[in-house]
Scaffold this motif. Structure first.
Motif, PDB file in Angstrom:
ATOM      1  N   GLY A 169      26.560  36.899  27.652  1.00 24.25           N
ATOM      2  CA  GLY A 169      27.370  37.885  28.346  1.00 24.25           C
ATOM      3  C   GLY A 169      28.843  37.558  28.305  1.00 24.25           C
ATOM      4  O   GLY A 169      29.342  36.951  27.351  1.00 24.25           O
ATOM      5  N   VAL A 170      29.557  37.930  29.363  1.00 22.91           N
ATOM      6  CA  VAL A 170      31.000  37.759  29.444  1.00 22.91           C
ATOM      7  C   VAL A 170      31.359  37.204  30.822  1.00 22.91           C
ATOM      8  O   VAL A 170      30.810  37.636  31.843  1.00 22.91           O
ATOM      9  N   LEU A 171      32.278  36.233  30.819  1.00 17.09           N
ATOM     10  CA  LEU A 171      32.886  35.744  32.064  1.00 17.09           C
ATOM     11  C   LEU A 171      34.214  36.466  32.272  1.00 17.09           C
ATOM     12  O   LEU A 171      34.996  36.615  31.328  1.00 17.09           O
ATOM     13  N   LEU A 172      34.470  36.920  33.492  1.00 19.27           N
ATOM     14  CA  LEU A 172      35.721  37.591  33.813  1.00 19.27           C
ATOM     15  C   LEU A 172      36.432  36.764  34.890  1.00 19.27           C
ATOM     16  O   LEU A 172      36.022  36.738  36.052  1.00 19.27           O
ATOM     17  N   HIS A 173      37.480  36.041  34.472  1.00 21.24           N
ATOM     18  CA  HIS A 173      38.214  35.150  35.371  1.00 21.24           C
ATOM     19  C   HIS A 173      39.299  35.959  36.082  1.00 21.24           C
ATOM     20  O   HIS A 173      40.239  36.451  35.448  1.00 21.24           O
ATOM     21  N   HIS A 174      39.161  36.064  37.396  1.00 24.48           N
ATOM     22  CA  HIS A 174      40.072  36.898  38.180  1.00 24.48           C
ATOM     23  C   HIS A 174      41.021  36.024  38.992  1.00 24.48           C
ATOM     24  O   HIS A 174      40.581  35.180  39.777  1.00 24.48           O
ATOM     25  N   LYS A 175      42.313  36.233  38.795  1.00 30.94           N
ATOM     26  CA  LYS A 175      43.317  35.512  39.569  1.00 30.94           C
ATOM     27  C   LYS A 175      43.698  36.373  40.773  1.00 30.94           C
ATOM     28  O   LYS A 175      44.363  37.389  40.641  1.00 30.94           O
ATOM     29  N   THR A 176      43.272  35.952  41.956  1.00 32.70           N
ATOM     30  CA  THR A 176      43.513  36.768  43.144  1.00 32.70           C
ATOM     31  C   THR A 176      44.969  36.669  43.588  1.00 32.70           C
ATOM     32  O   THR A 176      45.691  35.736  43.232  1.00 32.70           O
ATOM     33  N   ALA A 177      45.369  37.631  44.406  1.00 32.53           N
ATOM     34  CA  ALA A 177      46.749  37.683  44.895  1.00 32.53           C
ATOM     35  C   ALA A 177      46.879  36.901  46.203  1.00 32.53           C
ATOM     36  O   ALA A 177      45.896  36.487  46.814  1.00 32.53           O
ATOM     37  N   LYS A 178      48.106  36.678  46.649  1.00 31.32           N
ATOM     38  CA  LYS A 178      48.443  36.087  47.940  1.00 31.32           C
ATOM     39  C   LYS A 178      47.837  34.702  48.155  1.00 31.32           C
ATOM     40  O   LYS A 178      47.502  34.322  49.274  1.00 31.32           O
ATOM     41  N   GLY A 179      47.672  33.952  47.069  1.00 22.21           N
ATOM     42  CA  GLY A 179      47.205  32.584  47.199  1.00 22.21           C
ATOM     43  C   GLY A 179      45.739  32.433  47.519  1.00 22.21           C
ATOM     44  O   GLY A 179      45.280  31.329  47.844  1.00 22.21           O
ATOM     45  N   VAL A 238      28.225  41.906  22.926  1.00 19.09           N
ATOM     46  CA  VAL A 238      29.256  42.054  23.965  1.00 19.09           C
ATOM     47  C   VAL A 238      30.553  42.579  23.375  1.00 19.09           C
ATOM     48  O   VAL A 238      30.823  42.423  22.182  1.00 19.09           O
ATOM     49  N   LEU A 239      31.343  43.217  24.236  1.00 15.03           N
ATOM     50  CA  LEU A 239      32.741  43.522  23.945  1.00 15.03           C
ATOM     51  C   LEU A 239      33.532  42.828  25.053  1.00 15.03           C
ATOM     52  O   LEU A 239      33.553  43.288  26.197  1.00 15.03           O
ATOM     53  N   PRO A 240      34.158  41.681  24.763  1.00 16.10           N
ATOM     54  CA  PRO A 240      34.759  40.862  25.818  1.00 16.10           C
ATOM     55  C   PRO A 240      35.892  41.536  26.578  1.00 16.10           C
ATOM     56  O   PRO A 240      36.123  41.216  27.738  1.00 16.10           O
ATOM     57  N   ALA A 264      35.083  44.478  30.592  1.00 15.80           N
ATOM     58  CA  ALA A 264      34.171  43.878  29.622  1.00 15.80           C
ATOM     59  C   ALA A 264      32.893  44.688  29.594  1.00 15.80           C
ATOM     60  O   ALA A 264      32.585  45.439  30.534  1.00 15.80           O
ATOM     61  N   ALA A 265      32.123  44.514  28.498  1.00 13.15           N
ATOM     62  CA  ALA A 265      30.878  45.260  28.348  1.00 13.15           C
ATOM     63  C   ALA A 265      29.811  44.378  27.728  1.00 13.15           C
ATOM     64  O   ALA A 265      30.096  43.559  26.844  1.00 13.15           O
ATOM     65  N   VAL A 266      28.585  44.562  28.187  1.00  9.57           N
ATOM     66  CA  VAL A 266      27.413  43.897  27.611  1.00  9.57           C
ATOM     67  C   VAL A 266      26.415  44.982  27.242  1.00  9.57           C
ATOM     68  O   VAL A 266      26.067  45.831  28.066  1.00  9.57           O
ATOM     69  N   SER A 267      25.944  44.943  26.006  1.00  3.76           N
ATOM     70  CA  SER A 267      24.969  45.917  25.523  1.00  3.76           C
ATOM     71  C   SER A 267      23.648  45.215  25.234  1.00  3.76           C
ATOM     72  O   SER A 267      23.628  44.117  24.676  1.00  3.76           O
ATOM     73  N   ALA A 268      22.549  45.854  25.611  1.00  3.24           N
ATOM     74  CA  ALA A 268      21.210  45.351  25.291  1.00  3.24           C
ATOM     75  C   ALA A 268      20.434  46.479  24.618  1.00  3.24           C
ATOM     76  O   ALA A 268      20.254  47.552  25.205  1.00  3.24           O
ATOM     77  N   SER A 269      19.999  46.246  23.386  1.00  7.65           N
ATOM     78  CA  SER A 269      19.370  47.291  22.582  1.00  7.65           C
ATOM     79  C   SER A 269      17.929  46.944  22.247  1.00  7.65           C
ATOM     80  O   SER A 269      17.600  45.770  22.022  1.00  7.65           O
ATOM     81  N   ALA A 270      17.077  47.958  22.229  1.00  9.45           N
ATOM     82  CA  ALA A 270      15.659  47.730  21.915  1.00  9.45           C
ATOM     83  C   ALA A 270      15.054  49.005  21.339  1.00  9.45           C
ATOM     84  O   ALA A 270      15.529  50.118  21.590  1.00  9.45           O
TER      85      ALA A 270
END
Length: 851
Positions: A196-206, A226-228, A274-280
């Motif tokens: 999958g994809v990790l999404l690192h979020h930098k929060t505001a106001k410390g 995936v599309l990161p 970000a996107a994760v695709s699962a195909s079958a």
């Protein structure tokens, strides 16, 4: 700004869009609406972002052999702001082709099911099952911030179908946080096919950072790509429109995307998704299962005043934000076992033919609050390491001091020796005990009593006899609008859920309050309605769990609180009096003299304290409490009993003779604790029938719950805002009292009013946001509130704990003999010291104070 404003009444209806929230307890929460939207973001304590992030969606793409049947749609009804803008590069360019008219949503916390009936492909049946790790008595996995979405695809057509499911996620914690910049996405390939994809979020106001993980599980039949990173605006390298077009064309992304590494940090104003695709392939009349998972890792929880701690799940996953990858892996490999454990817990209740169907699912769904009620669950080790710094942060209030008071109590009223220090330092390097929990009406706290020989750090858990007993520390808000943690007068009602499902958490909350009773915060604060209060319900937990070390731990605070409250008995009749202002949980409802609510609670407290003192060997104090109880009970009945119920209070106001729904709150507590009834059966059943006939049945025929106050002429008590309200949690509590009194039919009719008004299709749409209360005309107050958890008081009454059911035939009050002249008592009782030796964390120091 006050953390609570009960006087600003909402006149609009709630959004009626909520569903089962995601994740376990205490690691931040995200709710999911029944239409599929992710909303109600509470990652940072005390901050709730209610609006959905519409880029977070599941979508489906279907093509069949021959190429003449193609379908593509977001799996959510196509109504949202901005949809259909010409030339839009964002999510309005996606295929919002689902009407949702025939699709259904089913909720049974902690799971939910969405059934898509004939959409978007009439020959493909689609269902999604949502699972979160809320597992009673499992103190590890119930703390995990993760959820699983299992899609089952059934092909009823004659041609095989290639089906691609898409999970898209914005790098956001709700609100406009996605636009603050410096957010980074990163693809990963993990073990056991979890990618999958990790999404690192930098929060505001410390605030501490957050890392999301979205993932799917690759199997022999399911391929994951995936599309990161993609954006929602025209300037993005890959836009949401580009991403959708690729999925419509190919149903998947390039495998090389897994090697793309971390994305360039987003610019301010730019949304990184970000996107994760699962195909079958799904064969004709065949079935396929595709599983996705979401996790969020925010290892540090930081409160608004600066205190920070490690969340409970870090005890098992470490403090790295990358733990999100491990969390989605474990979720996708363990969810089947989670479901088995959930079914083992729920099935005995679901299969019980004696219980009404509405009660069964309302019982479980009201538990949503333990996830979505702003809960914080921290690791106990991290809380101790932060104690000294946190104390200094907490006392930084302009022109005020925190007073630490040493008190030595010897059982004689007013025999208190005090020593104080100001906030510039604590004498002898002994730190003040400052609790994170609050008591809403508390303007005066009992004097501090500390024990100098105790070697424990003040915030060290008082219990852990072994590693399994260390379950960290737990907080939950009074309500999402009322930002106060573990408000004790409301916890009195809600705690039945924790006692039944997570008893170790309940005992630790009680320990925290016991420590708070033995400390004093001298800072001046402004109260909306001033008042005093004391501990009311520790004995129930002591009796239900049979935990002797818990009893030893909290007994000094229980005794101190009881002795402190004696000052409010102005006429020496054994009863405490109210002082003409709202000094209890009904903090806008004035009381004069002796009151049914506080007086009944005081009777139960006296009886419980007597029983607890007897069990712990403090015999002289047990005698004192029993003697006061007998005197107070006689006075209570003489002043308030009118032949059919207990008057609201002993004053002469226009509402003094009102019928209060909650007049037997103390009897509820007493019966739940296995103690003798406070009154004879006639009085108990007569009062309950009066409440049922007037407060319940005279309000819309019993279809709204029990109104708090009702005049004996059958008109609602309009003397204040709260007297005219119906409180959902109080109604459940009244129903529990009825069950304990053998009035099950009336109990379920009473509680069903809350279901009809709050949860049924004909009601107000309060599901998964049950408010504190509402009025007969449908105005509500304080959505997403703690007290409705008291429905578990009904379940507790239906299945009392073994320790209470098997209590000695001779009740403990009859075993307490009152000897002549036994007015004094001491903590230095031989029996108490003997028991204290078993509590290794405290040793004998608890009872070694000079008297």
């Amino acid at each position: 700004k006050a953390p609570i404003d009960p006087f600003t009444r909402e006149s609009c209806k709630p959004s009626a869009s909520q569903g089962v929230p995601l994740g376990g307890m205490g690691s931040g929460s995200i709710s999911r609406g029944f239409r599929g939207e992710f909303r109600q973001w509470q990652i940072i304590p005390g901050i709730c972002e209610a609006s959905p992030v519409m880029a977070n969606q599941f979508s489906i793409f279907i093509s069949r052999d021959g190429g003449n049947k193609n379908f593509a749609s977001v799996l959510a009804p196509g109504q949202h702001e901005g949809l259909g803008k010409a030339g839009d590069q964002g999510i309005s360019s996606w295929g919002w082709n689902l009407s949702g008219q025939h699709s259904t949503y089913h909720a049974l916390f902690p799971r939910a099911w969405t059934i898509y009936d004939g959409e978007p492909d009439p020959e493909l049946k689609i269902s999604c099952r949502q699972i979160s790790p809320f597992i009673p008595h499992n103190y590890r996995e119930s703390s995990l911030p993760t959820a699983v979405f299992v899609y089952t695809l059934v092909n009823t057509g004659r041609e095989r179908a290639k089906v691609s499911l898409l999970f898209t996620w914005a790098n956001s914690i709700g609100g406009i946080s996605q636009l603050s910049g410096d957010h980074v996405n990163e693809p990963f390939i993990g073990e056991d096919g979890v990618s999958g994809v990790l999404l690192h979020h930098k929060t505001a106001k410390g605030n501490p950072p957050v890392t999301f993980a979205i993932a799917a599980c690759e199997t022999q039949n399911v391929s994951v790509t995936v599309l990161p990173c993609f954006g929602l605006s025209e300037g993005s390298r890959v836009t949401a429109k580009d991403m959708w077009g690729r999925m419509v064309k190919d149903g998947q992304f390039d495998r090389e995307n897994f090697n793309s590494g971390r994305s360039i940090p987003s610019s301010p104003g730019e949304t990184a998704c970000a996107a994760v695709s699962a195909s079958a392939w799904v064969e004709p009349h065949g079935k396929c299962t595709v599983a996705f998972a979401l996790a969020w890792s925010s290892p540090k929880v930081k409160f608004l005043k600066g205190s920070s701690y490690h969340r409970r799940y870090t005890k098992f996953y470490g403090t790295s934000e990358r733990a999100a990858q491990d969390l989605v892996h474990d979720a996708l490999t363990n969810y089947k076992r989670w479901e088995e454990d959930i079914e083992i817990w729920q099935n005995p209740i679901l299969n019980d033919p004696r219980l009404p169907e509405w009660y069964k699912f309302t019982l479980f769904n009201e538990l949503y609050f333990l996830v979505a009620g702003g809960t914080v669950w921290i690791d106990s080790e991290s809380s101790t390491s932060n104690m000294r710094n946190d104390q200094h942060q907490l006392v930084e209030v302009e022109n005020t001091d925190v007073i630490v008071t040493d008190a030595k109590v010897d059982g004689r009223q007013d025999a208190v020796i005090e020593h104080t220090t100001d906030s510039s330092g604590v004498e002898d390097e002994d730190e003040a005990v400052i609790a994170n929990c609050s008591s809403k009406n508390e303007s005066v706290v009992p004097p501090t009593k500390r024990y100098s020989n105790c070697s424990l750090h003040p915030f060290k858990m008082l219990d852990p006899q072994n590693e399994n007993d260390d379950v960290g520390r737990f907080l939950y808000l009074e309500g999402v609008e009322y930002i106060m943690w573990c408000t004790y007068d409301v916890h009195f009602y809600a705690s039945f859920a924790l006692l039944e499902l997570f008893p170790k958490i309940e005992l630790n909350i009680q320990r925290d309050f016991a420590k708070a009773v033995l400390s004093e915060d001298g800072r001046k604060v402004k109260f909306l309605a001033e008042g005093n209060c004391g501990i009311r319900k520790v004995y129930r937990d002591f009796a239900a769990t049979g935990d002797m070390s818990f009893g030893v731990d909290v007994w000094p605070a229980v005794r101190t609180a009881m002795e402190y409250m004696e000052q409010f008995d102005k006429d020496n009749d054994g009863l405490i009096e109210n002082d003409g202002f709202p000094d209890q949980t009904y903090d806008a409802w004035t009381v004069h003299g002796v009151s049914a609510y506080c007086g009944c609670l005081w009777l139960s407290a006296l009886q419980a304290a007597a029983a607890m003192a007897f069990e712990l060997g403090d015999r002289s104090f047990a005698e004192k409490c029993k003697r006061n109880f007998l005197r107070a009970k006689q006075s209570f009945e003489e002043k308030l009993w009118n032949g059919s119920y207990f008057n609201y209070d002993s004053g002469s106001s226009s509402n003094s003779k009102s019928i209060q729904a909650d007049q037997l709150a103390g009897q509820w507590y007493t019966a739940s604790s296995g103690l003798p009834s406070l009154f004879d059966d006639f009085k108990i059943k007569s009062a309950l029938m009066k409440i049922y006939d007037y407060n319940v049945m005279k309000v819309k025929g019993g279809r709204m719950g029990a109104v708090n106050g009702m005049h004996p002429n059958g008109k609602v008590d309009e003397s204040c805002m709260q007297s005219r309200e119906i409180w959902s949690g109080v109604t459940y509590g009244v129903a529990a009292t009825m069950i304990l009194a053998g009035m099950e039919e009336e109990a379920f009719t009473t509680a069903e009013g809350i279901f009809i008004a709050g949860w049924s299709e004909e009601g107000y749409g309060y599901w998964f946001q049950t408010p504190e209360g509402w009025t007969i005309d449908g105005h509500f107050r304080s959505l997403i509130y703690m007290r409705p958890l008291s429905i578990w008081g009904m379940q507790y009454a239906l299945s009392l704990p073994k320790a209470i059911l098997e209590a000695p035939k001779i009740n403990v009050m009859d075993r307490i003999d009152i000897s002549p002249g036994s007015g004094k008592s001491s903590h230095n009782e031989t029996g108490v010291r003997k028991i204290a030796k078993k509590a290794s964390c405290l040793g004998n120091s608890v009872f070694h104070c000079a008297c």
